[in-house]
Enzyme design. Sequence first.
Site, PDB file in Angstrom:
ATOM      1  N   GLU A  26     -10.147  13.273  -3.334  1.00 45.96           N
ATOM      2  CA  GLU A  26      -9.743  12.017  -2.714  1.00 45.96           C
ATOM      3  C   GLU A  26     -10.860  11.417  -1.864  1.00 45.96           C
ATOM      4  O   GLU A  26     -10.640  10.459  -1.117  1.00 45.96           O
ATOM      5  CB  GLU A  26      -8.483  12.233  -1.864  1.00 45.96           C
ATOM      6  CG  GLU A  26      -7.262  12.656  -2.688  1.00 45.96           C
ATOM      7  CD  GLU A  26      -6.006  12.814  -1.843  1.00 45.96           C
ATOM      8  OE1 GLU A  26      -6.062  12.499  -0.634  1.00 45.96           O
ATOM      9  OE2 GLU A  26      -4.984  13.252  -2.396  1.00 45.96           O
ATOM     10  N   GLU A  47       4.021  -1.742   4.391  1.00 43.57           N
ATOM     11  CA  GLU A  47       3.924  -0.333   4.780  1.00 43.57           C
ATOM     12  C   GLU A  47       4.811   0.026   5.969  1.00 43.57           C
ATOM     13  O   GLU A  47       4.833  -0.657   6.993  1.00 43.57           O
ATOM     14  CB  GLU A  47       2.478  -0.006   5.134  1.00 43.57           C
ATOM     15  CG  GLU A  47       2.268   1.430   5.590  1.00 43.57           C
ATOM     16  CD  GLU A  47       0.858   1.668   6.084  1.00 43.57           C
ATOM     17  OE1 GLU A  47       0.197   2.567   5.557  1.00 43.57           O
ATOM     18  OE2 GLU A  47       0.416   0.938   6.994  1.00 43.57           O
ATOM     19  N   GLY A  79       3.968  -9.031   8.905  1.00 50.90           N
ATOM     20  CA  GLY A  79       3.667 -10.404   8.528  1.00 50.90           C
ATOM     21  C   GLY A  79       3.041 -10.520   7.148  1.00 50.90           C
ATOM     22  O   GLY A  79       3.068 -11.597   6.544  1.00 50.90           O
ATOM     23  N   ARG A 131       0.818  -1.219   0.000  1.00 48.82           N
ATOM     24  CA  ARG A 131       0.000   0.000   0.000  1.00 48.82           C
ATOM     25  C   ARG A 131       0.851   1.267   0.000  1.00 48.82           C
ATOM     26  O   ARG A 131       0.334   2.379   0.007  1.00 48.82           O
ATOM     27  CB  ARG A 131      -0.963   0.005   1.192  1.00 48.82           C
ATOM     28  CG  ARG A 131      -0.330   0.281   2.526  1.00 48.82           C
ATOM     29  CD  ARG A 131      -1.348   0.250   3.661  1.00 48.82           C
ATOM     30  NE  ARG A 131      -2.495   1.086   3.445  1.00 48.82           N
ATOM     31  CZ  ARG A 131      -2.546   2.386   3.708  1.00 48.82           C
ATOM     32  NH1 ARG A 131      -1.470   3.008   4.178  1.00 48.82           N
ATOM     33  NH2 ARG A 131      -3.642   3.072   3.510  1.00 48.82           N
ATOM     34  N   ARG A 139     -13.326   4.927   7.726  1.00 48.81           N
ATOM     35  CA  ARG A 139     -12.265   3.995   7.344  1.00 48.81           C
ATOM     36  C   ARG A 139     -12.898   2.643   6.990  1.00 48.81           C
ATOM     37  O   ARG A 139     -13.408   1.942   7.866  1.00 48.81           O
ATOM     38  CB  ARG A 139     -11.268   3.816   8.493  1.00 48.81           C
ATOM     39  CG  ARG A 139     -10.415   5.046   8.779  1.00 48.81           C
ATOM     40  CD  ARG A 139      -9.655   5.474   7.572  1.00 48.81           C
ATOM     41  NE  ARG A 139      -8.518   6.325   7.889  1.00 48.81           N
ATOM     42  CZ  ARG A 139      -7.803   6.966   6.976  1.00 48.81           C
ATOM     43  NH1 ARG A 139      -8.140   6.850   5.691  1.00 48.81           N
ATOM     44  NH2 ARG A 139      -6.774   7.695   7.323  1.00 48.81           N
ATOM     45  N   GLU A 150     -12.349  12.702   0.697  1.00 46.49           N
ATOM     46  CA  GLU A 150     -12.127  12.931   2.126  1.00 46.49           C
ATOM     47  C   GLU A 150     -13.240  13.780   2.728  1.00 46.49           C
ATOM     48  O   GLU A 150     -13.672  14.785   2.139  1.00 46.49           O
ATOM     49  CB  GLU A 150     -10.774  13.605   2.352  1.00 46.49           C
ATOM     50  CG  GLU A 150      -9.594  12.720   1.999  1.00 46.49           C
ATOM     51  CD  GLU A 150      -8.266  13.408   2.207  1.00 46.49           C
ATOM     52  OE1 GLU A 150      -7.278  12.709   2.480  1.00 46.49           O
ATOM     53  OE2 GLU A 150      -8.194  14.658   2.101  1.00 46.49           O
ATOM     54  N   ALA A 171      -2.821  12.094   8.669  1.00 46.86           N
ATOM     55  CA  ALA A 171      -1.954  11.128   8.001  1.00 46.86           C
ATOM     56  C   ALA A 171      -2.146  11.199   6.492  1.00 46.86           C
ATOM     57  O   ALA A 171      -3.163  11.691   6.000  1.00 46.86           O
ATOM     58  CB  ALA A 171      -2.234   9.708   8.492  1.00 46.86           C
ATOM     59  N   MET A 195      -0.319   9.640   2.385  1.00 47.39           N
ATOM     60  CA  MET A 195       0.646   8.897   1.592  1.00 47.39           C
ATOM     61  C   MET A 195       1.609   9.859   0.893  1.00 47.39           C
ATOM     62  O   MET A 195       1.353  11.048   0.767  1.00 47.39           O
ATOM     63  CB  MET A 195      -0.081   8.043   0.547  1.00 47.39           C
ATOM     64  CG  MET A 195      -1.203   7.184   1.094  1.00 47.39           C
ATOM     65  SD  MET A 195      -0.620   5.850   2.130  1.00 47.39           S
ATOM     66  CE  MET A 195       0.123   4.791   0.888  1.00 47.39           C
TER      67      MET A 195
END
Length: 209
Positions: free
Chosen positions: A162, A139, A135, A54, A77, A164, A94, A96
């Site tokens: 986006e 990211e 695992g 991601r 979310r 948002e 937060a 990207m």
Amino acid sequence: MTKEPLLRFNLADVEIVEKTRKYQGFFALDQYKFRHKRYAGDYSSVITREVFERGDAVALLPYDPITDSVVLIEQFRPGALRSKTGPWQLELIAGMFTENEAPLDVAIREAKEEADLTILPENVTKVMDYLSSSGGMSECIHLYCACVDSQNVAGVHGLETEGEDILVHVIARQDAEKLLAEGKIPNAATIIALQWLALNLDKLNVSWK
């Protein structure tokens, strides 16, 4: 005094046999075939695993040392749809990376986009980098804390392009810690940042006030 144990192996002890892109959408899924050195001294057989790709992200906790408050945002979310707390989460600012963007630049940009906060680089403290879920996901989260003036911080923000829809909350630090203790803040970055703030509060207050 017991010495901290060192990791036995590193990247040189892994052989990537094959890597295949299995899915590409908003996020990606890669399949790895690899073998790695074992503690017994030999190598494992070839193992097949899928890894969720991601991209890396930046998360920021704005803290007002004058009012002892934090700025958190609330947004939907989809990954929390089956969570007991529901898909609307209290969390950190937060975002990207875009191409050739440094982590600190992402933090400053996202603060403006998601909370209309103008943050100066000299008022930002690096907390840590950590892997979200190594695992099965690649990211890395770059975590920061910033000194802010929370007066008049409010409203709904985010980029419509986006999708948002972000509501800004200014919360007393102790109230945020109470929500954390009650299990009402379930996302990892926010948990880590609030716990880090509690551990480093005195040091930050000395440097920021």
